[in-house]
Design an enzyme around this catalytic site. Structure first.
Site, PDB file in Angstrom:
ATOM      1  N   HIS A 166       0.671  -1.531   0.005  1.00  0.00           N
ATOM      2  CA  HIS A 166      -0.514   0.201  -0.177  1.00  0.00           C
ATOM      3  C   HIS A 166       0.609   1.140  -0.253  1.00  0.00           C
ATOM      4  O   HIS A 166       1.891   1.084   0.570  1.00  0.00           O
ATOM      5  CB  HIS A 166      -0.850  -0.468   1.671  1.00  0.00           C
ATOM      6  CG  HIS A 166      -1.931   1.150   1.248  1.00  0.00           C
ATOM      7  ND1 HIS A 166      -2.320   2.040   1.795  1.00  0.00           N
ATOM      8  CD2 HIS A 166      -3.594   0.733   0.993  1.00  0.00           C
ATOM      9  CE1 HIS A 166      -2.722   2.173   1.589  1.00  0.00           C
ATOM     10  NE2 HIS A 166      -3.493   2.580   2.022  1.00  0.00           N
ATOM     11  N   GLN A 168      -4.753  -5.066   6.760  1.00  0.00           N
ATOM     12  CA  GLN A 168      -5.478  -5.133   7.001  1.00  0.00           C
ATOM     13  C   GLN A 168      -5.488  -7.195   7.646  1.00  0.00           C
ATOM     14  O   GLN A 168      -7.159  -7.953   7.182  1.00  0.00           O
ATOM     15  CB  GLN A 168      -5.777  -6.379   5.178  1.00  0.00           C
ATOM     16  CG  GLN A 168      -6.082  -4.711   4.097  1.00  0.00           C
ATOM     17  CD  GLN A 168      -7.088  -4.281   4.048  1.00  0.00           C
ATOM     18  OE1 GLN A 168      -7.911  -5.065   4.423  1.00  0.00           O
ATOM     19  NE2 GLN A 168      -7.172  -2.892   3.752  1.00  0.00           N
ATOM     20  N   LYS A 227     -10.248  -0.167  10.853  1.00  0.00           N
ATOM     21  CA  LYS A 227     -11.031  -1.115  10.006  1.00  0.00           C
ATOM     22  C   LYS A 227     -10.439  -2.348  11.177  1.00  0.00           C
ATOM     23  O   LYS A 227     -11.294  -3.375  10.105  1.00  0.00           O
ATOM     24  CB  LYS A 227      -8.950  -1.884   8.996  1.00  0.00           C
ATOM     25  CG  LYS A 227      -8.427  -0.636   8.296  1.00  0.00           C
ATOM     26  CD  LYS A 227      -7.959  -0.969   7.171  1.00  0.00           C
ATOM     27  CE  LYS A 227      -7.374  -0.039   6.763  1.00  0.00           C
ATOM     28  NZ  LYS A 227      -7.991   1.233   5.385  1.00  0.00           N
ATOM     29  N   CYS A 257      -4.339   2.691  -3.550  1.00  0.00           N
ATOM     30  CA  CYS A 257      -3.608   2.722  -3.355  1.00  0.00           C
ATOM     31  C   CYS A 257      -2.319   1.793  -3.346  1.00  0.00           C
ATOM     32  O   CYS A 257      -1.587   1.865  -2.138  1.00  0.00           O
ATOM     33  CB  CYS A 257      -3.373   3.402  -1.539  1.00  0.00           C
ATOM     34  SG  CYS A 257      -4.947   4.695  -1.232  1.00  0.00           S
TER      35      CYS A 257
HETATM   36  C1  LIG Z   1      -2.362  -2.736   3.455  1.00  0.00           C
HETATM   37  C2  LIG Z   1      -2.582  -1.184   4.063  1.00  0.00           C
HETATM   38  N1  LIG Z   1      -2.041  -0.901   5.157  1.00  0.00           N
HETATM   39  C3  LIG Z   1      -2.799   0.318   5.015  1.00  0.00           C
HETATM   40  C4  LIG Z   1      -3.596   1.330   4.755  1.00  0.00           C
HETATM   41  C5  LIG Z   1      -3.579   2.302   5.301  1.00  0.00           C
HETATM   42  O1  LIG Z   1      -4.124   2.319   6.542  1.00  0.00           O
HETATM   43  P1  LIG Z   1      -4.794   4.052   7.181  1.00  0.00           P
HETATM   44  O2  LIG Z   1      -5.331   5.274   5.883  1.00  0.00           O
HETATM   45  O3  LIG Z   1      -5.894   3.033   8.272  1.00  0.00           O
HETATM   46  O4  LIG Z   1      -3.632   4.701   7.945  1.00  0.00           O
HETATM   47  C6  LIG Z   1      -4.164   0.317   4.174  1.00  0.00           C
HETATM   48  C7  LIG Z   1      -5.774   1.594   4.141  1.00  0.00           C
HETATM   49  O5  LIG Z   1      -6.515   0.504   3.086  1.00  0.00           O
HETATM   50  C8  LIG Z   1      -4.217  -1.005   4.252  1.00  0.00           C
HETATM   51  O6  LIG Z   1      -5.390  -1.455   2.640  1.00  0.00           O
END
Ligand SMILES: Cc1ncc(COP(=O)(O)O)c(C=O)c1O
Length: 420
Positions: free
Chosen positions: A135, A216, A239, A377
């Site tokens: 991500h 996740q 999440k 992302c």
């Molecule tokens: C695998 C992964 N890493 C990091 C994030 C970032 O999470 P946050 O936006 O809650 O900081 C996400 C969010 O979709 C994600 O799916």
């Protein structure tokens, strides 16, 4: 190539999943005249009533600033705040609550490590190893750090649409120059479950520090930092049925203690004079200013709620729904499915021939089905797979097989509509 070895098979426990839906007020509504189907859980989960109640009770009864007052309300707020830290440690089997830093979410947790651990530990010529399925939150902070430190980024490849890490390349990438290996546990765009314990073990043999992005996984399957053997692990409250704005950074105590603060201000100091400041021990050294107080309290309620169901049961349910959805979708002509054929987590990404992912999501929304379309992302990954976007359905324990059937019918409708 690898398959999932990280998440143990769950013993079958009978759970009335349908009944759990009653805990989520938001699920019981119509959207555009249809009963809502919420399949955007990888973006954020819905919140059960116990979490909403915990937030409300805190503000109605205990609201005060933490660690500052000696009055009753401040003591209560501080007690609840620190109890949430201890609960978070238990949630991921950290050795002590001092290994838990409260952050705004996964993104901030990873930025904290990049800002506080990075400059002290990296020099020009060093390498940071990532995977191609990260991500942006586990990629951009390392790019920024690489620019500042002169370190280089290297990537463990993904094997194409099936979306597995190519482990045959790992030995050649795990060189002495690599100082940090940061990896996602469960891919948000492919549903791949990476064998993070094996990856961490192989990195540690060479003294490489490891960070696991558990955004996740933390709320979907058992996550045990001691079993994984990672040095850092990050996840977000929103999440996992908790509120937005709160997240966790786990760091091994020796590493956290050796890291300088990343932000300065109140709460994180022992003593300040005009020219010099001494800092508190970790984790408080990393929590400058008034923190999100209700967030950890809501998160505590969410963790109790999830563990009441059992994350091994949740994972089994996620996997069953994902396998069913994958199987039903794979029967359609003109569909391209991403991610592993077996052993996937609760995420199914797909593309329909000649239909833009955003059109799929827009039509689905008109039928009350909340999907996500876009790059999720993970732009470098999708570009490697030859696309800029996919449509994604992501599941949680309050979703049902009947919802998957309705969703698959909607996808069929979209195909017919765009075929003219
Ligand atoms: C695998 C992964 N890493 C990091 C994030 C970032 O999470 P946050 O936006 O809650 O900081 C996400 C969010 O979709 C994600 O799916």
């Amino acid at each position: 190539m690898i398959t999932d070895t990280t998440v143990p098979a769950a013993p079958k426990t009978m759970i009335d999943w349908q009944k759990l839906r009653a805990d989520f007020p938001i699920l019981h509504q119509n959207v555009h005249g249809h009963p809502l189907i919420y399949f955007d859980n990888a973006a954020t989960s819905q919140k059960p009533r116990v979490v909403l109640d915990a937030l409300r009770t805190y503000y109605e009864r205990d609201n005060a600033n933490v660690h500052r007052g000696i009055h009753e309300l401040s003591n209560r707020a501080t007690g609840a705040f620190e109890a949430a830290r201890a609960r978070s440690a238990k949630f991921i089997n950290a050795r002590t609550a001092d290994e838990i830093v409260f952050t705004r979410g996964t993104t901030e947790s990873i930025n904290l490590v990049a800002a506080a651990w990075g400059p002290k530990n990296l020099k020009p010529g060093d390498k940071i190893l990532l995977t191609e399925m990260e991500h942006h939150s586990n990629l951009v902070p390392w790019q920024l750090l690489a620019e500042r430190s002169g370190a280089k980024l290297v990537y463990l490849p993904v094997t194409g649409d099936e979306g597995l890490l190519d482990l045959s390349k790992l030995d050649s990438l795990l060189t002495r120059e690599v100082k940090l290996f940061a990896m996602v546990h469960i891919s948000n765009s492919l549903g791949t479950v990476n064998p993070v314990d094996e990856l961490c073990e192989r990195a540690h043999k060479l003294g490489i520090v490891t960070l696991v992005d558990a955004a996740q996984s933390a709320g979907h399957c058992p996550v045990d930092v001691q079993q994984i053997g990672c040095d850092f692990l990050a996840f977000s409250g929103h999440k996992i049925c908790g509120p937005t704005g709160i997240g966790i950074l786990y760091g091994r105590q020796e590493l956290l203690e050796a890291m300088p603060p990343w932000q300065g201000g109140g709460e994180m100091i022992l003593s300040v004079d005009f020219h010099k400041t001494s800092y508190k021990h970790a984790p408080h050294r990393f929590e400058a200013g008034t923190p999100d107080i209700s967030g950890p309290i809501g998160l505590h309620a969410a963790m109790d709620y999830l563990d009441g169901i059992g994350r091994e049961n949740i994972f089994r349910h996620d996997q069953e729904l994902a396998a069913y959805a994958y199987d039903q979708l794979s029967r359609l002509n003109g569909i391209r499915l991403f991610g592993p054929k077996t052993g996937r987590a609760g995420v199914v990404s797909f593309l329909l021939n000649d239909v833009h992912a955003h059109d799929v999501v827009t039509v689905a929304d008109q039928r009350g089905v909340a999907l996500r379309g876009g790059h999720h992302c993970t732009q470098p990954l999708l570009r490697k797979l030859g696309t800029e976007s996919t449509a994604r359905a992501s599941f949680y324990f309050y979703n049902t097989k009947a919802e998957v059937d309705r969703f698959v019918n909607v996808v069929r409708e979209v195909q017919k509509f765009f075929a003219g």
